[in-house]
Design a protein around this motif. Sequence first.
Motif, short mmCIF file in Angstrom:
data_model
loop_
_atom_site.label_atom_id
_atom_site.label_comp_id
_atom_site.label_asym_id
_atom_site.label_seq_id
_atom_site.Cartn_x
_atom_site.Cartn_y
_atom_site.Cartn_z
N UNK A 151 0.90 -1.44 0.00
CA UNK A 151 -0.33 0.12 0.20
C UNK A 151 0.67 1.30 0.14
N UNK A 152 0.57 2.60 0.51
CA UNK A 152 1.08 3.38 0.79
C UNK A 152 1.99 3.12 1.52
N UNK A 153 3.16 3.79 1.51
CA UNK A 153 4.38 3.50 2.57
C UNK A 153 4.60 4.69 1.89
N UNK A 154 5.58 5.32 3.46
CA UNK A 154 6.68 7.05 3.59
C UNK A 154 7.80 6.30 3.84
N UNK A 155 6.97 5.69 5.82
CA UNK A 155 8.31 4.54 6.48
C UNK A 155 8.27 3.95 7.43
N UNK A 156 8.83 3.18 7.31
CA UNK A 156 8.24 1.94 8.38
C UNK A 156 9.45 2.66 9.95
N UNK A 157 9.17 2.61 10.74
CA UNK A 157 10.11 2.41 11.79
C UNK A 157 10.23 0.89 12.28
N UNK A 158 9.49 0.98 14.14
CA UNK A 158 9.51 -0.65 14.74
C UNK A 158 8.73 -1.82 13.73
N UNK A 159 9.48 -2.97 13.42
CA UNK A 159 9.05 -3.95 13.11
C UNK A 159 8.57 -4.98 13.99
N UNK A 160 8.01 -6.11 14.36
CA UNK A 160 7.69 -6.64 15.67
C UNK A 160 6.68 -7.81 14.85
N UNK A 161 7.18 -8.47 16.49
CA UNK A 161 6.40 -10.26 15.81
C UNK A 161 5.49 -10.11 17.71
N UNK A 162 4.21 -10.22 18.02
CA UNK A 162 2.92 -11.25 19.27
C UNK A 162 3.30 -12.03 19.05
N UNK A 163 2.40 -12.55 20.18
CA UNK A 163 1.80 -14.09 19.39
C UNK A 163 0.52 -14.20 20.98
N UNK A 164 -0.66 -14.72 20.24
CA UNK A 164 -1.35 -14.76 21.02
C UNK A 164 -1.71 -16.32 20.89
N UNK A 165 -1.95 -17.07 22.61
CA UNK A 165 -2.01 -18.30 23.21
C UNK A 165 -3.20 -18.04 23.16
N UNK A 166 -4.02 -19.21 23.25
CA UNK A 166 -5.89 -18.97 23.97
C UNK A 166 -5.42 -19.37 24.91
N UNK A 167 -6.33 -18.19 25.83
CA UNK A 167 -6.78 -17.60 27.04
C UNK A 167 -5.36 -16.78 27.57
N UNK A 168 -4.80 -16.56 26.65
CA UNK A 168 -3.47 -15.76 27.18
C UNK A 168 -3.46 -14.48 26.58
N UNK A 169 -3.52 -12.97 27.13
CA UNK A 169 -2.94 -12.41 26.41
C UNK A 169 -2.01 -11.55 25.44
N UNK A 170 -2.30 -11.74 24.25
CA UNK A 170 -1.41 -11.23 22.98
C UNK A 170 0.38 -10.14 23.72
N UNK A 171 1.09 -10.59 23.68
CA UNK A 171 3.01 -10.51 24.15
C UNK A 171 3.25 -10.39 22.86
N UNK A 172 4.28 -9.61 23.09
CA UNK A 172 5.52 -9.07 22.37
C UNK A 172 6.57 -11.09 22.16
N UNK A 173 7.26 -10.80 21.23
CA UNK A 173 8.07 -11.94 20.68
C UNK A 173 9.27 -11.39 20.56
N UNK A 174 8.67 -11.00 19.69
CA UNK A 174 10.60 -9.70 18.95
C UNK A 174 10.25 -9.04 18.77
#
Length: 123
Positions: free
Chosen positions: A26-49
Motif C-alpha cells: 500500500x502507501x508507505x512513506x517510512x517504517x519505524x519499528x517492526x515486530x512479532x507478537x503472539x497470542x495463545x488461547x486464554x492468554x494475552x497478546x505478548x511481544x515475541x521480538x
Amino acid sequence: QLQLVESGGGLVQPGGSLRLSCAASGTIFSINRMGWYRQAPGNQRELVASITGGGTTNYADSVKGRFTISRDNAKNAVYLQMNSLKPEDTAVYYCHMVARRTIFDPAYGINYWGTGTTVTVSL
C-alpha cells in the motif's frame, strides 16, 4: 491504506523450525519499528521480538537464543526465524509495524497489525 500480510505458519514437531514472513503493501512513506507478537488461547497478546529501523533487536526471554528477527527495508518486510520450537510456542503470531503512510502522519508512526498466522508445535 497500508496492509500487512503474514505467511509461514503451520504445524511442526517439537524441536523443529519455521520461518514467518510479513510484508507491508500500500502507501508507505517510512517504517519505524517492526515486530512479532503472539497470542495463545486464554492468554494475552505478548511481544515475541521487535527490531527498530536502525536494526536494534529485542526478544522475549522465552525465545532468546531460539528465535531471530530480521527485516528487509527494500521489501518492507520482517521475518521471524524460529528454531528449537516447543509446544508452548503454539499461538497465533501477529506481525506489527509502526509506519507512516505519508509525511503528514505522526513523526513516530501509526500502529498496523496483520491478521495473524497460526503456529502449532505438536507431535
